[in-house]
Design an enzyme around this catalytic site. Structure first.
Site, short mmCIF file in Angstrom:
data_model
loop_
_atom_site.label_atom_id
_atom_site.label_comp_id
_atom_site.label_asym_id
_atom_site.label_seq_id
_atom_site.Cartn_x
_atom_site.Cartn_y
_atom_site.Cartn_z
N GLY A 206 -39.39 18.89 -69.33
CA GLY A 206 -38.17 19.67 -70.09
C GLY A 206 -38.61 21.10 -70.27
N CYS B 148 -34.52 6.48 -69.75
CA CYS B 148 -33.05 6.30 -69.16
C CYS B 148 -32.42 6.06 -70.61
CB CYS B 148 -32.69 5.35 -68.15
SG CYS B 148 -31.05 5.24 -67.77
C1 LIG Z 1 -30.12 13.39 -61.22
C2 LIG Z 1 -31.29 12.84 -62.02
C3 LIG Z 1 -31.82 11.65 -62.10
C4 LIG Z 1 -32.63 11.23 -62.91
N1 LIG Z 1 -33.29 9.90 -62.61
C5 LIG Z 1 -34.46 9.42 -63.62
C6 LIG Z 1 -35.12 8.35 -63.24
O1 LIG Z 1 -34.84 7.62 -62.29
N2 LIG Z 1 -36.23 8.08 -64.17
C7 LIG Z 1 -36.43 8.81 -64.99
O2 LIG Z 1 -37.39 8.41 -65.92
N3 LIG Z 1 -35.83 9.79 -65.45
C8 LIG Z 1 -34.76 10.37 -64.55
N4 LIG Z 1 -34.21 11.43 -64.77
C9 LIG Z 1 -34.47 12.33 -65.99
C10 LIG Z 1 -35.58 13.44 -65.67
O3 LIG Z 1 -36.68 12.72 -64.91
C11 LIG Z 1 -36.09 14.33 -66.62
O4 LIG Z 1 -36.87 13.20 -67.54
C12 LIG Z 1 -34.92 15.01 -67.29
O5 LIG Z 1 -34.11 15.54 -66.43
C13 LIG Z 1 -35.60 16.12 -68.15
O6 LIG Z 1 -36.02 16.90 -67.24
P1 LIG Z 1 -35.37 18.70 -67.11
O7 LIG Z 1 -35.28 19.31 -68.29
O8 LIG Z 1 -36.57 19.24 -66.01
O9 LIG Z 1 -34.34 18.27 -66.22
C14 LIG Z 1 -33.09 12.06 -64.01
C15 LIG Z 1 -32.79 13.32 -63.89
C16 LIG Z 1 -31.66 13.78 -63.16
C17 LIG Z 1 -31.12 15.10 -63.46
#
Ligand SMILES: Cc1cc2nc3c(=O)[nH]c(=O)nc-3n(C[C@H](O)[C@H](O)[C@H](O)COP(=O)(O)O)c2cc1C
Length: 438
Positions: A258, A152
């Site tokens: 990602g 985060c």
């Molecule tokens: C709505 C939302 C909530 C998220 N909440 C968390 C979380 O609770 N814990 C965490 O480690 N990452 C959280 N993330 C990050 C995602 O787990 C992920 O690392 C990030 O979106 C990159 O992946 P992507 O490119 O597939 O979107 C969140 C992302 C989004 C969009």
């Protein structure tokens, strides 16, 4: 569950005995876990059955009904949303957002979630190793692993000393100490989800290795720094993931997070990184059947899977079976509405009055009415499911997003809740931000 993974009986893959000699969980614990549940995914090609196709931890978004929906479409491992350890230990109302509870006086006995919601990893946030352990102990017997949020990037995480900031505390000593404490005292694999350190790749690799040496049983690498968020998200670094696999992949499974927008990306990522699996967040939020053969080269990029209206309908059905007051559903109706908003993002860009109707919905029935109206519109416009493509996912990946600029204020707030990276909701801020300790 402790029984779901076998203690290491040797030296991992024989590559690095000093690392792996005393490890609680064998290098193959994840693979074994996935294979044990493979019959739940009859449509998954055999070549992918031991590959982790993972729904990311997402605050207010990887809630129970959403996880159940994605599991119907090949997701074979899900993470809970990030759970704030101290609040989970101290506040029954907060616990209920993530878990079913026995109605005993102390309300500290957690009940199992539905069996179809497995394998499941529960993610926690915190910087106090004893508080993290107390929180994890409450649900240890109902999960297949626990995870520490080191991803985060938001201000609230900085103030709370968790998330990506935890990686930097005491030059990494804090997270190393936490991992060691948890892995010594828990009977499930302790996993860590990490970003790249702002100081660079070499420092990051060094820290990941220390975390593995401290006893972590899996790393998820989100190949971005904490500065890459919202409009600066950019693409994730798969080359880094490859180097992590090279460095510690013989000791623990590594997941790549990602840049996953369809099954072609999954195959490419596995090939380029050598990871044990991929984790998707935003793209799977918009289109839960992401891990199926649809919108890929072999389908001529056409959608051969279910259309977004079908997805919204299925989701609302699941929500009726698991109403918010039962526990596990995140922040209740707010979560449900945000999911529907993302599923239908492409339509809501086109039909502003329908977008207004979604935002003004306060019941599942109202959202079902929205779906009904859209279905009627589809019939008159000759909508073709085969032409549907991702829309919301690409808003920060194809240059500057102009589509936000003409939104009414209230909707900007709704979109912000839907959009914020990593810890996205004001509800979460309300719950956690007033806590002097964090
Ligand atoms: C709505 C939302 C909530 C998220 N909440 C968390 C979380 O609770 N814990 C965490 O480690 N990452 C959280 N993330 C990050 C995602 O787990 C992920 O690392 C990030 O979106 C990159 O992946 P992507 O490119 O597939 O979107 C969140 C992302 C989004 C969009």
């Amino acid at each position: 569950m402790a029984s779901s993974s076998s203690p290491d009986d040797g030296d991992g893959n024989g590559c690095c005995p000093s690392f792996s000699h005393h490890r609680k969980f064998h290098r193959n614990w994840l693979r074994d876990l996935l294979l044990r549940h493979a019959s739940n995914h009859p449509n998954l090609p055999p070549s992918l059955q031991s590959t982790a196709l993972v729904v990311a931890p997402m605050v207010d978004a990887s809630d129970l009904p959403f996880r159940l929906l994605t599991r119907r479409y090949n997701a074979n491992l899900c993470f809970t949303p990030m759970i704030h350890a101290k609040n989970f230990v101290e506040r029954p109302g907060y616990r209920r957002q993530f878990w079913k509870m026995m109605e005993d006086q102390q309300q500290k006995i957690m009940l199992p979630l539905p069996p179809e919601d497995r394998p499941l990893i529960a993610q926690f946030a915190g910087h106090d190793k004893d508080m993290l352990l107390r929180a994890m102990k409450l649900i240890e017997q109902h999960v297949d692993g626990v995870d520490i949020n080191c991803g985060c990037p938001q201000g609230i995480a900085k103030r709370g000393r968790y998330g990506a900031f935890l990686m930097e505390e005491l030059g990494g000593d804090r997270i190393v100490e936490i991992v060691q404490h948890l892995s010594e005292n828990l009977n499930v694999p302790v996993c860590v989800k990490l970003r790249i350190l702002p100081s660079g790749i070499e420092d990051s690799l060094e820290l990941y290795q220390r975390i593995v040496e401290a006893g972590a049983s899996m790393l998820t690498i989100h190949g971005r720094t904490r500065l890459q968020k919202q409009r600066n998200t950019g693409s994730a670094d798969w080359e880094l993931v490859r180097r992590v696999v090279e460095r510690v992949g013989h000791i623990v499974p590594v997941l790549s997070n990602g840049n996953i927008a369809n099954l072609d990306d999954v195959h490419r990522c596995l090939r380029e990184t050598g990871a044990d699996g991929v984790m998707s967040s935003e793209a799977i939020l918009e289109y839960p059947p992401l891990f199926t053969e649809t919108n890929v080269e072999s389908t001529n990029f056409q959608r051969t899977g279910p259309g977004r209206l079908q997805i919204a309908t299925e989701f609302l059905e699941i929500c009726k079976h698991y109403p918010p007051e039962d526990g596990g559903q995140g922040s209740g109706f707010k979560c449900i509405r945000a999911h529907v908003h993302r599923f239908l993002h492409a339509d809501l860009q086109l039909y502003k009055s329908i977008r207004d109707a979604v935002i003004a919905s306060f019941s599942i029935e109202a959202l079902e009415d929205v779906v009904k109206i859209l279905r009627e519109i589809y019939e008159t416009t000759g909508h073709e499911v085969s032409e549907e493509q991702l829309s919301w996912y690409f808003r920060h990946r194809g240059g500057v997003d102009e589509s936000q600029d003409d939104l009414p204020e209230e909707e900007k707030k709704e979109e912000a809740a839907v959009e914020e990276d990593d810890c996205p909701t004001d509800v979460f801020v309300e719950v956690c931000d007033n806590d002097g300790d964090y």
